[in-house]
Design a protein around this motif. Structure first.
Motif, PDB file in Angstrom:
ATOM      1  N   PHE A  26       0.786  -1.230   0.000  1.00  0.00           N
ATOM      2  CA  PHE A  26       0.000   0.000   0.000  1.00  0.00           C
ATOM      3  C   PHE A  26       0.819   1.283   0.000  1.00  0.00           C
ATOM      4  O   PHE A  26       0.252   2.370  -0.130  1.00  0.00           O
ATOM      5  N   LEU A  27       2.129   1.181   0.141  1.00  0.00           N
ATOM      6  CA  LEU A  27       2.972   2.372   0.078  1.00  0.00           C
ATOM      7  C   LEU A  27       4.023   2.237  -1.013  1.00  0.00           C
ATOM      8  O   LEU A  27       4.082   3.060  -1.939  1.00  0.00           O
ATOM      9  N   ALA A  28       4.838   1.214  -0.934  1.00  0.00           N
ATOM     10  CA  ALA A  28       5.955   1.078  -1.864  1.00  0.00           C
ATOM     11  C   ALA A  28       5.498   0.816  -3.304  1.00  0.00           C
ATOM     12  O   ALA A  28       6.030   1.432  -4.237  1.00  0.00           O
ATOM     13  N   MET A  29       4.566  -0.090  -3.487  1.00  0.00           N
ATOM     14  CA  MET A  29       4.111  -0.395  -4.847  1.00  0.00           C
ATOM     15  C   MET A  29       3.423   0.796  -5.509  1.00  0.00           C
ATOM     16  O   MET A  29       3.721   1.099  -6.672  1.00  0.00           O
ATOM     17  N   PRO A  30       2.520   1.516  -4.834  1.00  0.00           N
ATOM     18  CA  PRO A  30       1.971   2.711  -5.470  1.00  0.00           C
ATOM     19  C   PRO A  30       3.045   3.763  -5.800  1.00  0.00           C
ATOM     20  O   PRO A  30       2.971   4.414  -6.847  1.00  0.00           O
ATOM     21  N   LEU A  31       4.029   3.926  -4.920  1.00  0.00           N
ATOM     22  CA  LEU A  31       5.108   4.869  -5.224  1.00  0.00           C
ATOM     23  C   LEU A  31       5.866   4.447  -6.476  1.00  0.00           C
ATOM     24  O   LEU A  31       6.240   5.287  -7.296  1.00  0.00           O
ATOM     25  N   LYS A  32       6.067   3.161  -6.624  1.00  0.00           N
ATOM     26  CA  LYS A  32       6.794   2.665  -7.795  1.00  0.00           C
ATOM     27  C   LYS A  32       5.987   2.859  -9.077  1.00  0.00           C
ATOM     28  O   LYS A  32       6.506   3.359 -10.073  1.00  0.00           O
ATOM     29  N   TYR A  33       4.729   2.472  -9.060  1.00  0.00           N
ATOM     30  CA  TYR A  33       3.956   2.459 -10.295  1.00  0.00           C
ATOM     31  C   TYR A  33       3.247   3.772 -10.616  1.00  0.00           C
ATOM     32  O   TYR A  33       3.009   4.061 -11.780  1.00  0.00           O
ATOM     33  N   PHE A  34       2.921   4.570  -9.634  1.00  0.00           N
ATOM     34  CA  PHE A  34       2.234   5.833  -9.915  1.00  0.00           C
ATOM     35  C   PHE A  34       3.179   7.030  -9.944  1.00  0.00           C
ATOM     36  O   PHE A  34       2.898   8.024 -10.598  1.00  0.00           O
ATOM     37  N   PHE A  35       4.290   6.943  -9.205  1.00  0.00           N
ATOM     38  CA  PHE A  35       5.202   8.083  -9.114  1.00  0.00           C
ATOM     39  C   PHE A  35       6.614   7.769  -9.607  1.00  0.00           C
ATOM     40  O   PHE A  35       7.516   8.579  -9.450  1.00  0.00           O
ATOM     41  N   ASP A  36       6.794   6.578 -10.178  1.00  0.00           N
ATOM     42  CA  ASP A  36       8.079   6.163 -10.726  1.00  0.00           C
ATOM     43  C   ASP A  36       9.210   6.280  -9.712  1.00  0.00           C
ATOM     44  O   ASP A  36      10.284   6.800  -9.997  1.00  0.00           O
ATOM     45  N   LEU A  37       8.957   5.799  -8.486  1.00  0.00           N
ATOM     46  CA  LEU A  37       9.951   5.798  -7.413  1.00  0.00           C
ATOM     47  C   LEU A  37      10.169   4.359  -6.929  1.00  0.00           C
ATOM     48  O   LEU A  37       9.597   3.935  -5.923  1.00  0.00           O
ATOM     49  N   GLN A  39      12.715   2.929  -5.518  1.00  0.00           N
ATOM     50  CA  GLN A  39      13.650   2.722  -4.411  1.00  0.00           C
ATOM     51  C   GLN A  39      12.972   2.120  -3.186  1.00  0.00           C
ATOM     52  O   GLN A  39      13.549   1.276  -2.499  1.00  0.00           O
ATOM     53  N   MET A  40      11.776   2.562  -2.897  1.00  0.00           N
ATOM     54  CA  MET A  40      11.074   2.081  -1.715  1.00  0.00           C
ATOM     55  C   MET A  40      10.784   0.586  -1.826  1.00  0.00           C
ATOM     56  O   MET A  40      10.865  -0.146  -0.835  1.00  0.00           O
ATOM     57  N   VAL A  41      10.450   0.114  -3.034  1.00  0.00           N
ATOM     58  CA  VAL A  41      10.188  -1.310  -3.231  1.00  0.00           C
ATOM     59  C   VAL A  41      11.456  -2.111  -2.968  1.00  0.00           C
ATOM     60  O   VAL A  41      11.405  -3.185  -2.371  1.00  0.00           O
ATOM     61  N   GLN A  42      12.589  -1.593  -3.382  1.00  0.00           N
ATOM     62  CA  GLN A  42      13.848  -2.292  -3.150  1.00  0.00           C
ATOM     63  C   GLN A  42      14.128  -2.430  -1.658  1.00  0.00           C
ATOM     64  O   GLN A  42      14.492  -3.500  -1.178  1.00  0.00           O
ATOM     65  N   ILE A  43      13.949  -1.370  -0.914  1.00  0.00           N
ATOM     66  CA  ILE A  43      14.243  -1.379   0.522  1.00  0.00           C
ATOM     67  C   ILE A  43      13.225  -2.212   1.291  1.00  0.00           C
ATOM     68  O   ILE A  43      13.578  -3.134   2.026  1.00  0.00           O
ATOM     69  N   ILE A  44      11.946  -1.878   1.121  1.00  0.00           N
ATOM     70  CA  ILE A  44      10.889  -2.589   1.845  1.00  0.00           C
ATOM     71  C   ILE A  44      10.794  -4.030   1.360  1.00  0.00           C
ATOM     72  O   ILE A  44      10.549  -4.946   2.151  1.00  0.00           O
ATOM     73  N   GLY A  45      11.006  -4.239   0.062  1.00  0.00           N
ATOM     74  CA  GLY A  45      10.943  -5.588  -0.495  1.00  0.00           C
ATOM     75  C   GLY A  45      11.989  -6.507   0.121  1.00  0.00           C
ATOM     76  O   GLY A  45      11.705  -7.666   0.419  1.00  0.00           O
TER      77      GLY A  45
END
Length: 94
Positions: A26-37, A39-45
């Motif tokens: 609910f945070l990292a994936m939306p940041l990746k796909y909606f805002f092209d960020l 990095q959060m997926v890499q860290i949280i993932g």
């Protein structure tokens, strides 16, 4: 290690794994796909992956001390891939 300590450790792993999964979804994936960020997926993932493995190992290790039936272990493992699932296991079986 006492049973109480094992349960407490698995409880914390379960809670942290559940939180990391929700943050990832609910945070990292939306940041990746909606805002092209991405990095959060890499860290949280990475954190979620480690906690996921710890959760699975913990569930298998708790099988015998808690006298779980095979179905209970299967439920615990399946709940690891369902949002809010680890919280259900923590409340119902620990």
């Amino acid at each position: 290690m006492t049973l109480k300590t094992k349960i407490s450790t698995f409880r914390w792993i379960s809670i942290l794994e559940g939180i990391s999964f929700l943050v990832l979804l609910f945070l990292a994936m939306p940041l990746k796909y909606f805002f092209d960020l991405p990095q959060m997926v890499q860290i949280i993932g990475m954190a979620h992956g480690v906690l996921f493995l710890a959760y699975i190992v913990g569930a298998v290790l708790m099988y015998s001390p808690l006298n779980w039936r095979p179905q209970t272990l299967l439920i615990a493992i399946v709940c690891s891939v369902i949002p809010f699932g680890p919280f259900y296991i923590e409340k119902k079986y620990l």
